[in-house]
Design an enzyme around this catalytic site. Structure first.
Site, mmCIF file in Angstrom:
data_model
loop_
_atom_site.group_PDB
_atom_site.id
_atom_site.type_symbol
_atom_site.label_atom_id
_atom_site.label_comp_id
_atom_site.label_asym_id
_atom_site.label_seq_id
_atom_site.Cartn_x
_atom_site.Cartn_y
_atom_site.Cartn_z
ATOM 1 N N GLU A 17 -4.727 -9.183 4.989
ATOM 2 C CA GLU A 17 -5.424 -8.611 6.169
ATOM 3 C C GLU A 17 -6.411 -7.962 5.138
ATOM 4 O O GLU A 17 -5.846 -6.841 4.905
ATOM 5 C CB GLU A 17 -4.254 -8.270 6.299
ATOM 6 N N ASP B 262 -0.398 -6.975 3.820
ATOM 7 C CA ASP B 262 -0.929 -6.281 4.500
ATOM 8 C C ASP B 262 -1.532 -5.550 3.943
ATOM 9 O O ASP B 262 -1.161 -4.836 3.120
ATOM 10 C CB ASP B 262 0.988 -5.436 5.276
ATOM 11 N N ASN C 247 1.065 -0.981 0.010
ATOM 12 C CA ASN C 247 -0.034 0.303 0.267
ATOM 13 C C ASN C 247 0.899 1.680 -0.466
ATOM 14 O O ASN C 247 0.275 2.085 -0.577
ATOM 15 C CB ASN C 247 -0.448 -0.008 1.347
ATOM 16 N N HIS D 99 -6.305 -1.557 1.651
ATOM 17 C CA HIS D 99 -6.356 -0.361 1.705
ATOM 18 C C HIS D 99 -5.577 0.005 0.182
ATOM 19 O O HIS D 99 -5.782 1.289 0.056
ATOM 20 C CB HIS D 99 -5.288 0.106 2.765
ATOM 21 N N ASP E 122 1.876 6.387 0.191
ATOM 22 C CA ASP E 122 0.528 6.013 0.048
ATOM 23 C C ASP E 122 1.877 5.975 -1.859
ATOM 24 O O ASP E 122 1.862 6.728 -3.154
ATOM 25 C CB ASP E 122 -0.708 6.001 -0.631
#
Length: 523
Positions: free
Chosen positions: A268, A223, A130, A227, A193
């Site tokens: 996740e 992870d 991410n 997102h 990001d």
């Protein structure tokens, strides 16, 4: 992920809502096999085993403990981030193609995977995409030169002609200043990001994944998987956001399959099952079951059985519908971001044994957090969820010392002592994992509700037909009697094959279940 990242923690999706989505049909309760069955063990490498005396756990230390993991019955290990990073936790990567020198070298990693594979143990790596570290050369160049090819690898408000406003999806400040411009970093100023709308970024991350597969990795724990395109609070509920995330992970998976068609991907996705389900549509193999973790711990803590199998039947129906059968669940009790199980259970060893028994009789690939098997304690802040593994009471060679423990000090449970104690939590875990490894019905397959009016009894059927097993847990401190004919006509379970304690009895359809014990009953 990491403690400085605030997450939106979504509660349990109501059962009624799930039933509306998938209905109550039992045609969709099977959780199919994809060849990745076994218990996985999460290792926070810095805390596990030190091979060179510097007090920091490392890859060679993990290799040195593979026989311990094999003896425990582990079939896979998840290494928390081991790539170069400026932080102790590693969730901000400064070089995706190097090993953090504190942990060793690429050669050490390859040696670890080779030795693990000899023992039938897979190795998956934590992959954080991410965002990168603010010290990653990609970001450093992007921040200095607007004409750099890396400029568009990140999101700069001024370049897009947009205001640097809005709260991040993680609940933190979204925009941060660097060299007079604002960049997006939804978790932290030190974690800018990556811009996945840029095809060059997507190609590079696929290249990273392929690189580590070629070095011996068997897959990745991904992870913050939801997102990648979830930036702001106002985009969290936008279906287009989820669709873009899923599309990316499909692209990533396709790229990995060019190197290893069986690469295992577990995401996740800290959310409800309705949010997780689309990611299982040929994008990820698994998503961690956060809702189930709450239920298992609550059941052990209150000594009251929840509708575990009933809920999972409906959950897997939704997963089946989304994936076409290509999924495998990833149950767990705790991880590096959460209160350790023994702390959540207020140090009650009997409750910890029952939580373990529930977990290790669930379908899918159960994940254990290092030290869970000996009852290590830990609560936030995050450093104290990740304290050094306690191998011996006296410490000694191999003990990591990078952090002074708050919860697992002198006198804390340790591996050496528990291996010698037949009734220890560690030996309880070993017994349950052995059951799982020996009984195919406990691995993949199916879970079905087994009705009982006794609220202290958690019971469910694993597998199908004549090879199915009845799993019975007495969550309480008092002996319980289960009538096998009650609400379950002609089930035919007549023989107790496995038990965690003595004193069980099956006579005339009445099953006597000792306090705090688990039984496996066969036909």
């Amino acid at each position: 992920m990491r403690g400085i990242a605030k997450r939106s923690r979504i509660g349990l999706l109501t059962l009624a809502c799930v039933m509306l989505i998938v209905g109550c049909s039992k045609d969709m309760t099977k959780e199919p096999s994809n060849g990745n069955h076994g218990v996985f063990y999460e290792i926070f490498v810095r805390s596990f085993q030190d091979s060179n005396g510097d007090g920091i756990g490392d890859l060679n230390g993990v290799t040195a403990k593979l026989d311990y993991l094999k003896d425990l019955g582990i079939k896979g290990i998840w290494l928390t981030p081991i790539m170069t990073s400026p932080s102790y936790h590693g969730y901000d990567v400064s070089n995706y193609y190097e090993i953090n020198p504190q942990f060793g070298t690429i050669a050490d990693f390859q040696a670890l995977t080779q030795e693990a594979h000899k023992r039938g143990i897979e190795v998956i790596m934590d992959l954080v995409v991410n965002h990168s570290s603010s010290e990653n050369p990609w970001f450093v160049e992007s921040s200095k030169d607007k004409n750099s090819p890396y400029r568009n690898w990140y999101t700069w408000a001024e370049d897009q002609g947009r205001p640097a406003t809005g709260q991040s999806a993680a609940g933190d400040k979204a925009w941060h200043m660097k060299n007079g411009n604002h960049y997006l970093g939804i978790f932290s100023e030190s974690m800018p990001d990556l811009n996945f709308d840029n095809p060059d970024v997507r190609k590079e991350i696929i290249k990273v994944g392929q690189f580590w597969l070629q070095k011996g990795a068997d897959g990745f724990r991904l992870d913050a998987a939801k997102h990648v395109y979830e930036d702001f609070t106002d985009s969290k509920k936008d279906p287009k956001t989820s669709q873009k995330n899923v599309a990316w992970w499909k692209e990533f998976r396709a790229g990995l399959q060019e190197v290893n068609k069986d690469a295992y991907l577990v995401g996740e996705i800290w959310d409800s099952i309705a949010v997780i389900a689309p990611y299982l549509d040929h994008a990820l193999n698994s998503g961690f079951n956060f809702d189930l973790a709450k239920t298992l711990i609550s059941s052990a803590n209150t000594e009251t059985a929840g509708n575990i199998a009933f809920t999972l039947e409906r959950t897997y129906g939704l997963y089946e519908k989304s994936s076409g059968g290509n999924f495998i669940d990833a149950p767990f009790l705790s991880n590096h971001d959460q209160t350790r199980v023994m702390s959540a259970l207020q140090g009650n060893v009997d409750h910890a044994k029952m939580a373990a028994a529930l977990l290790l009789t669930m379908p899918g690939n159960p994940f254990l957090y290092y030290g869970e098997e000996i009852g290590m304690l830990g609560m936030k802040p995050d450093e104290y969820l990740r304290e050094p593994m306690v191998w011996k009471a006296a410490g000694g060679a191999g003990q990591t010392t990078w952090e002074a423990p708050r919860y697992n000090k002198e006198g804390a449970p340790n591996v050496e002592a528990q291996l010698k104690d037949a009734n220890s939590l560690l030996n309880h875990y070993k017994k349950l994992i052995q059951w799982r490894n020996e009984e195919p019905a406990l691995q993949g397959g199916k879970i079905s509700e087994y009705k009982t009016s006794n609220t202290h009894i958690a019971a469910y059927v694993r597998g199908e037909g004549k090879d199915s097993l009845l799993v019975v847990h007495n969550l309480s401190g008092q002996e319980q009697v289960l009538d096998l004919s009650e609400d379950n006509v002609n089930t035919g379970y007549t023989k107790v094959k496995l038990s965690t304690s003595k004193g069980n009895k099956l006579d005339g359809g009445k099953l006597v279940v000792p306090a705090y014990s688990s039984l496996i009953v066969k036909k």
